[in-house]
Design an enzyme around this catalytic site. Structure first.
Site, mmCIF file in Angstrom:
data_model
loop_
_atom_site.group_PDB
_atom_site.id
_atom_site.type_symbol
_atom_site.label_atom_id
_atom_site.label_comp_id
_atom_site.label_asym_id
_atom_site.label_seq_id
_atom_site.Cartn_x
_atom_site.Cartn_y
_atom_site.Cartn_z
ATOM 1 N N GLY A 25 41.105 44.174 42.703
ATOM 2 C CA GLY A 25 42.203 43.234 42.440
ATOM 3 C C GLY A 25 43.401 43.975 41.886
ATOM 4 C CB ALA A 26 45.877 46.134 43.429
ATOM 5 N N GLY A 27 46.356 43.294 41.046
ATOM 6 C CA GLY A 27 47.416 42.428 40.512
ATOM 7 C C GLY A 27 47.916 42.993 39.197
ATOM 8 N N GLY A 30 45.028 44.552 37.024
ATOM 9 C CA GLY A 30 44.443 45.655 37.782
ATOM 10 C C GLY A 30 45.363 46.865 37.784
ATOM 11 C CB ALA A 147 50.645 43.097 32.684
ATOM 12 C CE LYS A 200 43.331 35.299 25.811
ATOM 13 N NZ LYS A 200 43.341 36.050 27.048
ATOM 14 C CG ASN A 208 47.863 27.688 27.775
ATOM 15 O OD1 ASN A 208 48.159 27.835 26.586
ATOM 16 N ND2 ASN A 208 47.666 28.712 28.580
ATOM 17 C CB SER A 268 49.383 32.062 31.177
ATOM 18 O OG SER A 268 48.337 31.343 30.555
HETATM 19 P P1 NAP Z 1 47.091 38.558 39.528
HETATM 20 O O1 NAP Z 1 48.336 39.297 39.161
HETATM 21 O O2 NAP Z 1 47.201 37.323 40.355
HETATM 22 O O3 NAP Z 1 46.105 39.593 40.231
HETATM 23 C C1 NAP Z 1 44.917 39.235 40.853
HETATM 24 C C2 NAP Z 1 44.716 40.177 42.010
HETATM 25 O O4 NAP Z 1 43.416 39.979 42.578
HETATM 26 C C3 NAP Z 1 45.708 39.974 43.145
HETATM 27 O O5 NAP Z 1 46.332 41.209 43.419
HETATM 28 C C4 NAP Z 1 44.850 39.527 44.316
HETATM 29 O O6 NAP Z 1 45.271 40.014 45.549
HETATM 30 C C5 NAP Z 1 43.545 40.207 43.956
HETATM 31 N N1 NAP Z 1 42.394 39.660 44.690
HETATM 32 C C6 NAP Z 1 41.952 38.382 44.750
HETATM 33 N N2 NAP Z 1 40.864 38.293 45.541
HETATM 34 C C7 NAP Z 1 40.616 39.543 45.988
HETATM 35 C C8 NAP Z 1 39.633 40.112 46.849
HETATM 36 N N3 NAP Z 1 38.689 39.340 47.411
HETATM 37 N N4 NAP Z 1 39.669 41.431 47.098
HETATM 38 C C9 NAP Z 1 40.629 42.215 46.548
HETATM 39 N N5 NAP Z 1 41.593 41.755 45.740
HETATM 40 C C10 NAP Z 1 41.581 40.420 45.457
HETATM 41 O O7 NAP Z 1 46.303 38.131 38.202
HETATM 42 P P2 NAP Z 1 46.391 38.767 36.736
HETATM 43 O O8 NAP Z 1 47.571 38.204 36.032
HETATM 44 O O9 NAP Z 1 46.235 40.241 36.801
HETATM 45 O O10 NAP Z 1 45.107 38.096 36.056
HETATM 46 C C11 NAP Z 1 43.788 38.557 36.302
HETATM 47 C C12 NAP Z 1 42.891 37.934 35.221
HETATM 48 O O11 NAP Z 1 43.261 38.494 33.956
HETATM 49 C C13 NAP Z 1 43.067 36.420 35.085
HETATM 50 O O12 NAP Z 1 41.851 35.801 34.783
HETATM 51 C C14 NAP Z 1 44.024 36.268 33.917
HETATM 52 O O13 NAP Z 1 43.900 35.046 33.231
HETATM 53 C C15 NAP Z 1 43.575 37.441 33.047
HETATM 54 N N6 NAP Z 1 44.619 37.930 32.134
HETATM 55 C C16 NAP Z 1 45.869 38.191 32.596
HETATM 56 C C17 NAP Z 1 46.837 38.650 31.709
HETATM 57 C C18 NAP Z 1 48.242 38.967 32.181
HETATM 58 O O14 NAP Z 1 49.122 39.160 31.318
HETATM 59 N N7 NAP Z 1 48.526 39.033 33.455
HETATM 60 C C19 NAP Z 1 46.520 38.840 30.353
HETATM 61 C C20 NAP Z 1 45.221 38.577 29.906
HETATM 62 C C21 NAP Z 1 44.277 38.120 30.818
HETATM 63 P P3 NAP Z 1 46.610 39.499 46.313
HETATM 64 O O15 NAP Z 1 47.734 40.183 45.601
HETATM 65 O O16 NAP Z 1 46.390 39.991 47.677
HETATM 66 O O17 NAP Z 1 46.610 38.001 46.156
#
Ligand code: NAP
Length: 321
Positions: A25-27, A30, A147, A200, A208, A268
């Site tokens: 998951g390169a979000g 990731g 992030a 949390k 939220n 969020s």
């Molecule tokens: P995000 O930016 O939406 O990233 C999720 C990534 O997963 C996307 O790049 C998506 O790909 C990828 N993905 C989904 N299904 C997949 C698969 N089958 N194979 C490969 N890649 C796949 O989400 P995020 O913000 O990083 O959040 C991730 C988790 O961390 C969540 O539960 C969130 O609540 C938690 N979190 C986030 C933060 C924050 O600040 N962002 C902080 C604390 C906790 P696509 O790009 O192709 O859709």
């Protein structure tokens, strides 16, 4: 702004042979983890959704980590789930609703001694992954880091924070925490990670959904403090009922503190709804309501909140799960 493009073969090599971190998951999260691990010279590989995403990544020639005025590009190797390479250490950074299916795609690649680190918010997705691969050790994490993506393959490190990691089955401390130390990932082993995750989740449930329904910043909830406190009382009772009394201690006080400290921020969930993105409702408020329902514990205010939020999402054409 400084820009440096470094190939994955740069000289900053690890002091000892290290297990490769496969990041699924390169979000936002990731990329935040992958770039910091790579910066410390640790072996990292990204697993992206499919060939199309892999081509797009190759065209971008790496991940960019933006931290304040600094911007650095890291040419981390990437692959698709169907790649046959064995996986010994898997960091799952998908959204909660994608985690189980994403892990199912690579399950056959996990070695018998593999470890999975689950970074999802809320509860429910971790247990679903653990049930999918019962023979594999799963480590749950809870992070207060922040992030966001400001473009494809670009992540902004928006808020420093802390990450707690732990084994819900009371397993021994992970052997690779020094690698997080080397990577500048502020962390701590938590002997009771479920309590952290429940706490949390409760904070999230109290804040939220109301910010979405009242379309306000966190600070806007100061005008709805009676409603917030009613939810806190119900959440505290539910936590105690679920054997998580420790997570209930001083909940209302902490909710008030968070509302004041983050008064100018949008939650969020508010951001997800405002951008027309799917929320993680099923793993937050939905999980709390389901935990109450399955043990016949009455949470009328949480149920009503869940119903209002579900209707709100439906009206906007967003998934309610
Ligand atoms: P995000 O930016 O939406 O990233 C999720 C990534 O997963 C996307 O790049 C998506 O790909 C990828 N993905 C989904 N299904 C997949 C698969 N089958 N194979 C490969 N890649 C796949 O989400 P995020 O913000 O990083 O959040 C991730 C988790 O961390 C969540 O539960 C969130 O609540 C938690 N979190 C986030 C933060 C924050 O600040 N962002 C902080 C604390 C906790 P696509 O790009 O192709 O859709």
């Amino acid at each position: 702004m400084r820009n440096s493009a470094l190939p994955h073969t740069h000289s900053d090599v690890p002091a000892r042979a290290s297990t490769t971190w496969h990041v699924l998951g390169a979000g936002s999260m990731g990329m935040l983890w992958a770039t910091r691990l790579a910066r410390a010279g640790l072996p990292v590989k990204l697993i992206v959704r499919n060939c199309e995403r892999l081509q797009a990544y190759k065209a971008a020639r790496g991940l960019t980590l933006i931290e304040g005025e600094e911007s650095q590009k890291w040419n981390i190797r990437a692959q698709i789930p169907e790649n046959g390479e064995p996986i010994q250490r898997l960091l799952v950074t998908c959204k909660a609703y994608d985690a189980q299916q994403a892990v199912a795609q690579i399950a056959a690649r996990l070695t018998p001694d593999a470890e999975i680190i689950l970074l999802q918010n809320g509860l429910g997705s971790q247990q679903a992954v653990a049930a999918l691969v019962p023979h594999i050790r799963c480590i749950f994490a809870s992070s207060t880091e922040g992030a966001f993506r400001d473009g494809d393959w670009r992540v902004v490190f928006a808020g420093r924070g802390h990450t707690w990691l732990g084994d819900a089955d009371q397993g021994t401390i992970a052997q690779w925490l020094d690698e997080l130390q080397r990577s500048g990932i502020d962390h701590e082993w938590s002997p009771n990670i479920l309590s952290r995750l429940w706490r949390k989740l409760a904070l999230n449930c109290a804040i939220n959904p109301l910010t979405v329904l009242y379309d306000c910043r966190n600070g806007g909830l100061q005008a709805h403090s009676a409603e917030v406190h009613t939810l806190c009382a119900e959440l505290s009772a539910l936590l105690e009922h679920c054997g998580q009394a420790g997570a209930a201690v001083g909940l209302a006080t902490e909710v008030d503190r968070v509302i004041r400290a983050t008064a100018n921020n949008y939650s969020s969930m508010h951001q997800d709804v405002a951008h027309g993105r799917r929320t993680e409702i099923s793993y937050l408020l939905g999980y709390a309501c389901e935990a109450a329902r399955s043990s016949q514990f009455a949470v009328p205010h949480l149920q009503h909140l869940h119903q209002r939020l579900t209707e709100h999402l439906q009206q906007r054409g967003l998934p309610c799960n």
